[in-house]
Structure formats: C-alpha cells, structure tokens
Design a protein around this motif. Structure first.
Motif, PDB file in Angstrom:
ATOM      1  N   ILE A  75       0.835  -1.203   0.000  1.00  0.00           N
ATOM      2  CA  ILE A  75       0.000   0.000   0.000  1.00  0.00           C
ATOM      3  C   ILE A  75       0.870   1.255   0.000  1.00  0.00           C
ATOM      4  CG2 ILE A  75      -1.732   1.299   1.315  1.00  0.00           C
ATOM      5  CD1 ILE A  75      -2.742  -1.503   2.298  1.00  0.00           C
ATOM      6  N   GLU A  76       1.879   1.256   0.882  1.00  0.00           N
ATOM      7  CA  GLU A  76       2.765   2.420   0.982  1.00  0.00           C
ATOM      8  C   GLU A  76       3.958   2.334   0.037  1.00  0.00           C
ATOM      9  OE1 GLU A  76       3.837   2.935   5.069  1.00  0.00           O
ATOM     10  OE2 GLU A  76       1.758   2.875   5.754  1.00  0.00           O
ATOM     11  N   GLU A  77       4.119   1.187  -0.617  1.00  0.00           N
ATOM     12  CA  GLU A  77       5.211   0.955  -1.561  1.00  0.00           C
ATOM     13  C   GLU A  77       6.567   1.263  -0.952  1.00  0.00           C
ATOM     14  OE1 GLU A  77       4.262   3.053  -5.147  1.00  0.00           O
ATOM     15  OE2 GLU A  77       2.652   1.675  -5.657  1.00  0.00           O
ATOM     16  N   LYS A  78       6.817   0.656   0.227  1.00  0.00           N
ATOM     17  CA  LYS A  78       8.117   0.845   0.870  1.00  0.00           C
ATOM     18  C   LYS A  78       8.461  -0.410   1.675  1.00  0.00           C
ATOM     19  CE  LYS A  78       6.556   2.983   5.179  1.00  0.00           C
ATOM     20  NZ  LYS A  78       6.700   4.110   6.080  1.00  0.00           N
ATOM     21  N   VAL A  79       9.732  -0.533   2.005  1.00  0.00           N
ATOM     22  CA  VAL A  79      10.191  -1.664   2.806  1.00  0.00           C
ATOM     23  C   VAL A  79       9.663  -1.503   4.226  1.00  0.00           C
ATOM     24  CG1 VAL A  79      12.222  -2.821   3.773  1.00  0.00           C
ATOM     25  CG2 VAL A  79      12.265  -2.007   1.412  1.00  0.00           C
ATOM     26  N   ALA A  80       8.978  -2.538   4.712  1.00  0.00           N
ATOM     27  CA  ALA A  80       8.413  -2.505   6.059  1.00  0.00           C
ATOM     28  C   ALA A  80       9.307  -3.223   7.061  1.00  0.00           C
ATOM     29  CB  ALA A  80       7.019  -3.134   6.063  1.00  0.00           C
ATOM     30  N   TYR A  81      10.103  -4.206   6.586  1.00  0.00           N
ATOM     31  CA  TYR A  81      10.921  -5.002   7.498  1.00  0.00           C
ATOM     32  C   TYR A  81      11.934  -5.786   6.686  1.00  0.00           C
ATOM     33  CZ  TYR A  81      12.112  -8.468  11.096  1.00  0.00           C
ATOM     34  OH  TYR A  81      12.776  -9.258  11.996  1.00  0.00           O
ATOM     35  N   THR A  82      13.115  -5.937   7.244  1.00  0.00           N
ATOM     36  CA  THR A  82      14.123  -6.791   6.616  1.00  0.00           C
ATOM     37  C   THR A  82      14.905  -7.515   7.693  1.00  0.00           C
ATOM     38  OG1 THR A  82      15.902  -6.863   4.979  1.00  0.00           O
ATOM     39  CG2 THR A  82      15.889  -4.978   6.463  1.00  0.00           C
ATOM     40  N   ASP A  83      15.324  -8.744   7.406  1.00  0.00           N
ATOM     41  CA  ASP A  83      16.159  -9.499   8.330  1.00  0.00           C
ATOM     42  C   ASP A  83      17.114 -10.382   7.538  1.00  0.00           C
ATOM     43  OD1 ASP A  83      16.586 -10.107  11.265  1.00  0.00           O
ATOM     44  OD2 ASP A  83      16.447 -12.127  10.430  1.00  0.00           O
ATOM     45  N   GLY A  84      18.329 -10.463   8.002  1.00  0.00           N
ATOM     46  CA  GLY A  84      19.394 -11.221   7.362  1.00  0.00           C
ATOM     47  C   GLY A  84      20.499 -10.242   7.051  1.00  0.00           C
ATOM     48  N   LEU A  85      21.507 -10.582   6.466  1.00  0.00           N
ATOM     49  CA  LEU A  85      21.882 -11.869   5.933  1.00  0.00           C
ATOM     50  C   LEU A  85      22.207 -12.832   7.067  1.00  0.00           C
ATOM     51  CD1 LEU A  85      24.303 -10.676   3.117  1.00  0.00           C
ATOM     52  CD2 LEU A  85      22.180 -11.869   2.758  1.00  0.00           C
ATOM     53  N   THR A  86      21.800 -14.077   6.901  1.00  0.00           N
ATOM     54  CA  THR A  86      22.104 -15.089   7.897  1.00  0.00           C
ATOM     55  C   THR A  86      23.586 -15.455   7.807  1.00  0.00           C
ATOM     56  OG1 THR A  86      21.551 -16.877   6.370  1.00  0.00           O
ATOM     57  CG2 THR A  86      19.766 -16.043   7.768  1.00  0.00           C
ATOM     58  N   ALA A  87      24.050 -16.199   8.791  1.00  0.00           N
ATOM     59  CA  ALA A  87      25.411 -16.735   8.720  1.00  0.00           C
ATOM     60  C   ALA A  87      25.506 -17.680   7.530  1.00  0.00           C
ATOM     61  CB  ALA A  87      25.738 -17.468  10.019  1.00  0.00           C
ATOM     62  N   PRO A  88      26.683 -17.797   6.914  1.00  0.00           N
ATOM     63  CA  PRO A  88      26.803 -18.715   5.772  1.00  0.00           C
ATOM     64  C   PRO A  88      26.416 -20.138   6.149  1.00  0.00           C
ATOM     65  CG  PRO A  88      28.727 -17.310   5.938  1.00  0.00           C
ATOM     66  CD  PRO A  88      27.917 -17.079   7.178  1.00  0.00           C
ATOM     67  N   ASN A  89      25.638 -20.759   5.271  1.00  0.00           N
ATOM     68  CA  ASN A  89      25.127 -22.107   5.486  1.00  0.00           C
ATOM     69  C   ASN A  89      25.628 -22.983   4.350  1.00  0.00           C
ATOM     70  OD1 ASN A  89      23.655 -24.127   6.674  1.00  0.00           O
ATOM     71  ND2 ASN A  89      21.675 -23.143   6.430  1.00  0.00           N
ATOM     72  N   ALA A  90      26.138 -24.162   4.669  1.00  0.00           N
ATOM     73  CA  ALA A  90      26.718 -25.040   3.652  1.00  0.00           C
ATOM     74  C   ALA A  90      25.672 -25.475   2.634  1.00  0.00           C
ATOM     75  CB  ALA A  90      27.339 -26.259   4.317  1.00  0.00           C
ATOM     76  N   GLY A  91      26.098 -25.584   1.404  1.00  0.00           N
ATOM     77  CA  GLY A  91      25.228 -26.043   0.332  1.00  0.00           C
ATOM     78  C   GLY A  91      24.451 -24.911  -0.302  1.00  0.00           C
ATOM     79  N   LEU A  92      23.637 -25.243  -1.304  1.00  0.00           N
ATOM     80  CA  LEU A  92      22.792 -24.260  -1.981  1.00  0.00           C
ATOM     81  C   LEU A  92      21.423 -24.288  -1.321  1.00  0.00           C
ATOM     82  CD1 LEU A  92      23.831 -24.944  -5.685  1.00  0.00           C
ATOM     83  CD2 LEU A  92      24.604 -23.110  -4.179  1.00  0.00           C
ATOM     84  N   ASN A  93      21.380 -23.828  -0.077  1.00  0.00           N
ATOM     85  CA  ASN A  93      20.176 -23.936   0.740  1.00  0.00           C
ATOM     86  C   ASN A  93      19.648 -22.567   1.139  1.00  0.00           C
ATOM     87  OD1 ASN A  93      20.267 -26.828   0.908  1.00  0.00           O
ATOM     88  ND2 ASN A  93      21.984 -26.590   2.307  1.00  0.00           N
ATOM     89  N   ILE A  94      18.341 -22.491   1.306  1.00  0.00           N
ATOM     90  CA  ILE A  94      17.680 -21.299   1.830  1.00  0.00           C
ATOM     91  C   ILE A  94      17.508 -21.508   3.328  1.00  0.00           C
ATOM     92  CG2 ILE A  94      15.607 -19.873   1.726  1.00  0.00           C
ATOM     93  CD1 ILE A  94      15.260 -20.910  -1.172  1.00  0.00           C
ATOM     94  N   ASP A  95      18.016 -20.572   4.140  1.00  0.00           N
ATOM     95  CA  ASP A  95      18.045 -20.744   5.598  1.00  0.00           C
ATOM     96  C   ASP A  95      16.945 -19.913   6.269  1.00  0.00           C
ATOM     97  OD1 ASP A  95      18.709 -21.269   8.202  1.00  0.00           O
ATOM     98  OD2 ASP A  95      20.556 -20.097   8.178  1.00  0.00           O
ATOM     99  N   PHE A  96      15.690 -20.373   6.150  1.00  0.00           N
ATOM    100  CA  PHE A  96      14.596 -19.660   6.800  1.00  0.00           C
ATOM    101  C   PHE A  96      14.604 -19.845   8.315  1.00  0.00           C
ATOM    102  CE2 PHE A  96      12.492 -19.940   2.537  1.00  0.00           C
ATOM    103  CZ  PHE A  96      12.369 -18.581   2.328  1.00  0.00           C
ATOM    104  N   ASN A  97      15.289 -20.885   8.809  1.00  0.00           N
ATOM    105  CA  ASN A  97      15.299 -21.133  10.251  1.00  0.00           C
ATOM    106  C   ASN A  97      16.061 -20.071  11.030  1.00  0.00           C
ATOM    107  OD1 ASN A  97      13.772 -23.510  10.102  1.00  0.00           O
ATOM    108  ND2 ASN A  97      15.579 -24.703   9.582  1.00  0.00           N
ATOM    109  N   SER A  98      16.982 -19.362  10.386  1.00  0.00           N
ATOM    110  CA  SER A  98      17.768 -18.338  11.067  1.00  0.00           C
ATOM    111  C   SER A  98      17.194 -16.933  10.902  1.00  0.00           C
ATOM    112  CB  SER A  98      19.213 -18.372  10.563  1.00  0.00           C
ATOM    113  OG  SER A  98      19.799 -19.621  10.857  1.00  0.00           O
ATOM    114  N   ILE A  99      16.080 -16.815  10.191  1.00  0.00           N
ATOM    115  CA  ILE A  99      15.438 -15.513   9.973  1.00  0.00           C
ATOM    116  C   ILE A  99      14.528 -15.199  11.153  1.00  0.00           C
ATOM    117  CG2 ILE A  99      13.760 -14.266   8.532  1.00  0.00           C
ATOM    118  CD1 ILE A  99      16.447 -14.508   7.172  1.00  0.00           C
ATOM    119  N   ASN A 100      14.577 -13.963  11.616  1.00  0.00           N
ATOM    120  CA  ASN A 100      13.631 -13.472  12.632  1.00  0.00           C
ATOM    121  C   ASN A 100      12.448 -12.849  11.897  1.00  0.00           C
ATOM    122  OD1 ASN A 100      15.255 -14.066  14.969  1.00  0.00           O
ATOM    123  ND2 ASN A 100      16.582 -12.403  14.290  1.00  0.00           N
TER     124      ASN A 100
END
Length: 107
Positions: A75-100
């Motif tokens: 609605i406001e066309e702006k960033v409301a929240y951001t979290d990361g970058l997470t610590a490096p994780n082995a492999g080509l994986n998405i690390d949603f477990n470390s996101i707040n």
C-alpha cells in the motif's frame, strides 16, 4: 510466496522452482499473517534473496549461502521489514530457520 531468488557468485542467478515450504508459511501464520497468492489482495510481499558463493575448506571448494528476507508494504510501496543476511550455510540452501520473522501487527 514462491520462487525465491538465488544469486551465486559463480553460477549466476537462479529463480527456478524453489518453493517456500510449509514450515515458512506456518511461521508467518503464527505471526498473524494471512497467506494469499493473489498479489492484488496482498498487503505485504515477502521477498527472499539467497546469496551463494564458493568457499575454500579443507575438503576443497564448497558452496555456502546466506538468506535475507524483506517485507514490502504494497500500500505504501516501501520496505516494512528486513532481516538477514544469515550466517553462511553449507550447500545451496535457503536458511529460513535463522530468519527473525516479524509479527504482522508490528508492521
């Protein structure tokens, strides 16, 4: 809620069939979000970026990735929240477990 972007320093961009899994959807619902795939009805859009590269280990070169999520207020066309970058994780994986993840009411 689908097709997170993976950026690899060697292999380039991949936005293939990587889907946000049900565990992430459950985390968002627990935080008070209602999930819709209709972009016109969504108040927020969650973008996922995964930055990957190769690091040298004692076993040779290995892939490692860091994950970042950004919530855009449509609605406001702006960033409301951001979290990361997470610590490096082995492999080509998405690390949603470390996101707040935020609570919907806090956005």
């Amino acid at each position: 809620m689908s097709d997170p972007v993976i950026n690899h320093t060697i292999f380039g961009r991949n936005s293939g069939s990587n889907k946000v899994n049900s565990g992430v959807i459950r985390k968002l619902q627990d935080a008070g979000f209602s999930i819709t795939t209709n972009e016109n009805k969504a108040q927020f859009t969650m973008n996922t970026e995964v930055r990957c590269g190769q690091t040298l280990t004692i076993f040779g070169f290995s892939n490692a990735c860091q994950t970042e999520v950004t919530f855009i207020n449509n609605i406001e066309e702006k960033v409301a929240y951001t979290d990361g970058l997470t610590a490096p994780n082995a492999g080509l994986n998405i690390d949603f477990n470390s996101i707040n993840f935020p609570l919907c009411k806090d956005l």
